[in-house]
Design a protein around this motif. Structure first.
Motif, PDB file in Angstrom:
ATOM      1  N   LEU A 221       0.827  -1.205   0.000  1.00 30.71           N
ATOM      2  CA  LEU A 221       0.000   0.000   0.000  1.00 30.71           C
ATOM      3  C   LEU A 221       0.864   1.258   0.000  1.00 30.71           C
ATOM      4  N   VAL A 222       1.976   1.214   0.732  1.00 28.32           N
ATOM      5  CA  VAL A 222       2.885   2.361   0.768  1.00 28.32           C
ATOM      6  C   VAL A 222       3.518   2.586  -0.599  1.00 28.32           C
ATOM      7  N   THR A 223       4.048   1.530  -1.186  1.00 28.45           N
ATOM      8  CA  THR A 223       4.775   1.682  -2.450  1.00 28.45           C
ATOM      9  C   THR A 223       3.855   1.962  -3.639  1.00 28.45           C
ATOM     10  N   SER A 224       2.568   1.664  -3.480  1.00 30.60           N
ATOM     11  CA  SER A 224       1.604   1.993  -4.538  1.00 30.60           C
ATOM     12  C   SER A 224       1.028   3.388  -4.365  1.00 30.60           C
ATOM     13  N   GLY A 225       1.429   4.083  -3.297  1.00 33.47           N
ATOM     14  CA  GLY A 225       0.986   5.453  -3.071  1.00 33.47           C
ATOM     15  C   GLY A 225      -0.338   5.581  -2.341  1.00 33.47           C
ATOM     16  N   LYS A 226      -0.893   4.466  -1.866  1.00 40.40           N
ATOM     17  CA  LYS A 226      -2.178   4.524  -1.163  1.00 40.40           C
ATOM     18  C   LYS A 226      -2.020   4.960   0.285  1.00 40.40           C
ATOM     19  N   LEU A 227      -0.823   4.809   0.835  1.00 38.58           N
ATOM     20  CA  LEU A 227      -0.488   5.311   2.159  1.00 38.58           C
ATOM     21  C   LEU A 227       0.733   6.208   2.020  1.00 38.58           C
ATOM     22  N   LYS A 228       0.715   7.323   2.719  1.00 34.10           N
ATOM     23  CA  LYS A 228       1.755   8.339   2.584  1.00 34.10           C
ATOM     24  C   LYS A 228       2.657   8.353   3.809  1.00 34.10           C
ATOM     25  N   VAL A 229       3.949   8.484   3.586  1.00 32.42           N
ATOM     26  CA  VAL A 229       4.907   8.564   4.683  1.00 32.42           C
ATOM     27  C   VAL A 229       5.227  10.024   4.956  1.00 32.42           C
ATOM     28  N   ALA A 230       5.028  10.444   6.205  1.00 24.86           N
ATOM     29  CA  ALA A 230       5.338  11.816   6.592  1.00 24.86           C
ATOM     30  C   ALA A 230       6.825  11.907   6.941  1.00 24.86           C
ATOM     31  N   LEU A 231       7.573  12.704   6.182  1.00 20.20           N
ATOM     32  CA  LEU A 231       9.004  12.883   6.401  1.00 20.20           C
ATOM     33  C   LEU A 231       9.283  14.266   6.967  1.00 20.20           C
ATOM     34  N   ASP A 232      10.156  14.334   7.961  1.00 23.50           N
ATOM     35  CA  ASP A 232      10.547  15.624   8.526  1.00 23.50           C
ATOM     36  C   ASP A 232      11.813  16.131   7.850  1.00 23.50           C
ATOM     37  N   ARG A 233      12.949  15.498   8.140  1.00 25.32           N
ATOM     38  CA  ARG A 233      14.209  15.907   7.516  1.00 25.32           C
ATOM     39  C   ARG A 233      15.211  14.763   7.565  1.00 25.32           C
ATOM     40  N   SER A 234      16.309  14.930   6.829  1.00 27.03           N
ATOM     41  CA  SER A 234      17.344  13.908   6.747  1.00 27.03           C
ATOM     42  C   SER A 234      18.680  14.477   7.195  1.00 27.03           C
ATOM     43  N   PHE A 235      19.502  13.616   7.805  1.00 29.77           N
ATOM     44  CA  PHE A 235      20.849  13.961   8.233  1.00 29.77           C
ATOM     45  C   PHE A 235      21.835  12.996   7.585  1.00 29.77           C
ATOM     46  N   PRO A 236      23.081  13.420   7.338  1.00 31.24           N
ATOM     47  CA  PRO A 236      24.104  12.459   6.926  1.00 31.24           C
ATOM     48  C   PRO A 236      24.340  11.444   8.046  1.00 31.24           C
ATOM     49  N   LEU A 237      24.732  10.237   7.680  1.00 31.47           N
ATOM     50  CA  LEU A 237      24.997   9.215   8.686  1.00 31.47           C
ATOM     51  C   LEU A 237      25.954   9.725   9.757  1.00 31.47           C
ATOM     52  N   ALA A 238      26.965  10.463   9.378  1.00 28.36           N
ATOM     53  CA  ALA A 238      27.948  10.962  10.340  1.00 28.36           C
ATOM     54  C   ALA A 238      27.331  11.899  11.374  1.00 28.36           C
ATOM     55  N   ASP A 239      26.148  12.449  11.084  1.00 24.75           N
ATOM     56  CA  ASP A 239      25.477  13.377  11.997  1.00 24.75           C
ATOM     57  C   ASP A 239      24.321  12.703  12.732  1.00 24.75           C
ATOM     58  N   ALA A 240      24.419  11.404  12.937  1.00 26.87           N
ATOM     59  CA  ALA A 240      23.345  10.681  13.625  1.00 26.87           C
ATOM     60  C   ALA A 240      23.098  11.227  15.030  1.00 26.87           C
ATOM     61  N   ARG A 241      24.142  11.727  15.664  1.00 24.85           N
ATOM     62  CA  ARG A 241      23.961  12.302  16.999  1.00 24.85           C
ATOM     63  C   ARG A 241      22.986  13.479  16.954  1.00 24.85           C
ATOM     64  N   SER A 242      23.147  14.355  15.978  1.00 26.81           N
ATOM     65  CA  SER A 242      22.232  15.499  15.840  1.00 26.81           C
ATOM     66  C   SER A 242      20.816  15.036  15.534  1.00 26.81           C
ATOM     67  N   ALA A 243      20.697  13.991  14.728  1.00 30.87           N
ATOM     68  CA  ALA A 243      19.384  13.440  14.390  1.00 30.87           C
ATOM     69  C   ALA A 243      18.694  12.911  15.645  1.00 30.87           C
ATOM     70  N   GLN A 244      19.434  12.206  16.499  1.00 26.70           N
ATOM     71  CA  GLN A 244      18.828  11.690  17.731  1.00 26.70           C
ATOM     72  C   GLN A 244      18.485  12.809  18.702  1.00 26.70           C
ATOM     73  N   GLU A 245      19.281  13.831  18.734  1.00 30.93           N
ATOM     74  CA  GLU A 245      18.969  14.976  19.599  1.00 30.93           C
ATOM     75  C   GLU A 245      17.653  15.623  19.181  1.00 30.93           C
ATOM     76  N   LEU A 246      17.431  15.749  17.882  1.00 31.75           N
ATOM     77  CA  LEU A 246      16.166  16.304  17.394  1.00 31.75           C
ATOM     78  C   LEU A 246      15.008  15.395  17.769  1.00 31.75           C
ATOM     79  N   LEU A 247      15.183  14.084  17.587  1.00 33.37           N
ATOM     80  CA  LEU A 247      14.128  13.134  17.926  1.00 33.37           C
ATOM     81  C   LEU A 247      13.794  13.203  19.412  1.00 33.37           C
ATOM     82  N   GLU A 248      14.811  13.363  20.238  1.00 34.82           N
ATOM     83  CA  GLU A 248      14.611  13.407  21.684  1.00 34.82           C
ATOM     84  C   GLU A 248      13.789  14.622  22.103  1.00 34.82           C
ATOM     85  N   LYS A 249      13.912  15.707  21.369  1.00 28.74           N
ATOM     86  CA  LYS A 249      13.139  16.911  21.687  1.00 28.74           C
ATOM     87  C   LYS A 249      11.661  16.730  21.366  1.00 28.74           C
ATOM     88  N   GLY A 250      11.349  15.826  20.429  1.00 27.09           N
ATOM     89  CA  GLY A 250       9.958  15.568  20.090  1.00 27.09           C
ATOM     90  C   GLY A 250       9.302  16.669  19.286  1.00 27.09           C
TER      91      GLY A 250
END
Length: 347
Positions: free
Chosen positions: A308-337
Motif C-alpha cells: 500500500l505504501v509503495t503503490s501510493g495509497k499510504l503516505k509517509v510523513a518525512l521531517d528531515r534527513s541527516f548524513p549518517l555521520a550526523d546521527a547524533r544530531s538526528a537523535q537529539e532532534l528526535l529526543e526533543k519531540g
C-alpha cells in the motif's frame, strides 16, 4: 564500512562515527548496501539502556533501512526468499523471527520464541551495510525513494498489525489516535482512513495537528487547550464514545478508557510516557472494554502494508534527513519531540 555505534549506554554523546568490519551474510541471508535509515524512539531507549538489556558491544542502532542487495548466500529451494537477487532495491522488515519455531511456522513470526528486533538486540542500520535474512526483504520498484521506504518500515508494520490484524478495525468505526505526529500514529491515521473509519486526533499545537489533518484526520483536539480531552471526544461523538483508541503513551490510559464506548478496545504498542501508571479498573469491566497489545507484525502484514505504501495509497510523513555521520544530531532532534514526521539518515 562506516557505522554509528556506541560502547557504553548514555546520552547522544556516546554515539561514535567509526570504521567497523563489514557484516558477512550467513546462509539464507543477504548483504544490503544501505542508502537510507530511519530513526525510531526505540533507538533512544537502546542507547540509554535498561535493566536486563544484553548487547554485543559495540552496538549499532537502527531498525529501519532501505538499499540494494549486493550479496546473497545459498538458501533452501522451498523458500520464496530465493526470489531476491543481487541488484534488487529493497526495504528491510526489522521483525526478526527464527523461521523454524512453532510460531514462525504458523506465520506468527512476531511471537517467535527467539524473537529479535533489528537495532535493539542485534546490530542495526546506522551503517553502510547490514546482513539480514532474505525473507525480511521487500522488493522496491525502480525509482521508489529509499528514505520513504525506510521511514515506513517499522511504523507502518506496527500500526497495520495493531489496527487490522489484532484490532479488527471495521469500516464506519471511529478511532481516536492519541498523539498527532509520531511515526506509528501518523501511520495509524492513514490506515484507519484507508479502511473507511473516522479519525479523531489528539495533539499538542497547531503544527502537529495540521500534519494529522493533512493525513486524513476528521477531527482535531489540541490537548494544550483541552487538558481533559476525553470531554472533547464525548462532545464530538455526541456522548457515544469511540470504538477504538490508539494509545502508545501509556500514562494517558485513564483518559483513553473514558473515551471508549461499551465494548470498545484500546490498542497499544508502546509506552512513551512511561511503563507504569494507574488505571481505574471499573472502566474496563463496567464498559466491557478490551486492551489489545502487540509488537511489530508478521511477514504477511509487512508485505500487505508495504504494498500500500509503495503503490501510493499510504503516505509517509518525512521531517528531515541527516548524513549518517550526523546521527547524533538526528537523535537529539528526535529526543526533543519537535519533528513533524520521520527523521532519516542519508547513507
Amino acid at each position: 564500512m562506516k557505522a554509528v555505534l556506541f560502547h557504553v549506554h548514555g546520552g547522544p554523546e556516546v554515539l561514535q562515527y567509526a570504521d567497523f568490519p563489514d557484516p558477512e551474510p550467513a546462509p539464507g541471508y543477504a548483504l544490503v548496501k544501505l542508502h537510507a535509515a530511519a530513526l525510531n524512539r526505540m533507538d533512544l531507549w537502546v542507547r540509554n539502556g535498561w535493566s536486563g538489556l544484553k548487547l554485543e558491544y559495540p552496538h549499532i542502532p537502527g531498525a529501519d533501512g532501505a538499499g540494494e542487495v549486493v550479496e546473497t548466500s545459498q538458501v533452501s529451494k522451498t523458500c520464496e526468499v530465493s526470489l531476491k537477487k543481487i541488484g534488487d532495491r529493497v526495504v528491510i522488515n526489522s521483525n526478526l523471527g527464527c523461521g523454524t519455531c512453532d510460531y514462525c511456522l504458523a506465520e506468527q513470526d512476531n511471537l517467535c520464541r527467539d524473537w529479535h528486533l533489528l537495532g535493539e538486540t542485534i546490530r542495526g542500520t546506522y551503517a553502510e551495510y547490514v546482513a539480514v535474512p532474505l525473507r525480511q526483504l521487500f522488493r522496491l520498484s525502480d525509482g521508489f525513494d529509499y528514505h520513504t521506504a525506510a521511514a515506513a518500515g517499522l511504523v507502518f508494520h506496527t500500526a497495520w498489525h495493531s489496527l487490522i490484524t489484532r484490532g479488527k478495525l471495521q469500516p464506519g468505526e471511529t478511532v481516536l489516535v492519541v498523539g498527532a505526529s509520531g511515526g506509528v500514529n501518523t501511520a495509524s491515521i492513514q490506515i484507519a482512513k484507508h479502511i473507511g473509519a473516522k479519525v479523531i486526533a489528539v495533539g499538542s499545537g497547531k503544527d502537529k495537528l495540521a500534519l494529522a489533518e493533512s493525513l486524513g484526520a476528521d477531527f482535531l483536539i489540541d490537548r494544550s487547550q483541552e487538558e481533559d480531552w476525553s470531554k472533547a471526544v464525548y462532545r464530538l461523538t455526541e456522548k457515544r464514545g469511540v470504538d477504538m483508541v490508539v494509545d502508545n503513551v501509556g500514562t494517558t490510559f485513564p483518559l483513553s478508557l473514558r473515551c471508549l464506548l461499551k465494548g470498545g478496545r484500546l490498542l497499544t504498542v508502546g509506552n512513551t510516557g512511561g511503563p507504569k501508571f494507574e488505571i481505574d479498573n471499573r472502566f474496563i469491566f463496567g464498559k466491557h472494554l478490551t486492551i489489545i497489545g502487540s509488537t511489530m507484525g508478521t511477514l504477511k502484514d509487512f508485505a500487505e502494508v508495504m504494498s500500500l505504501v509503495t503503490s501510493g495509497k499510504l503516505k509517509v510523513a518525512l521531517d528531515r534527513s541527516f548524513p549518517l555521520a550526523d546521527a547524533r544530531s538526528a537523535q537529539e532532534l528526535l529526543e526533543k519531540g519537535e519533528q513533524l514526521g520521520k527523521i532519516t539518515l542519508e547513507i
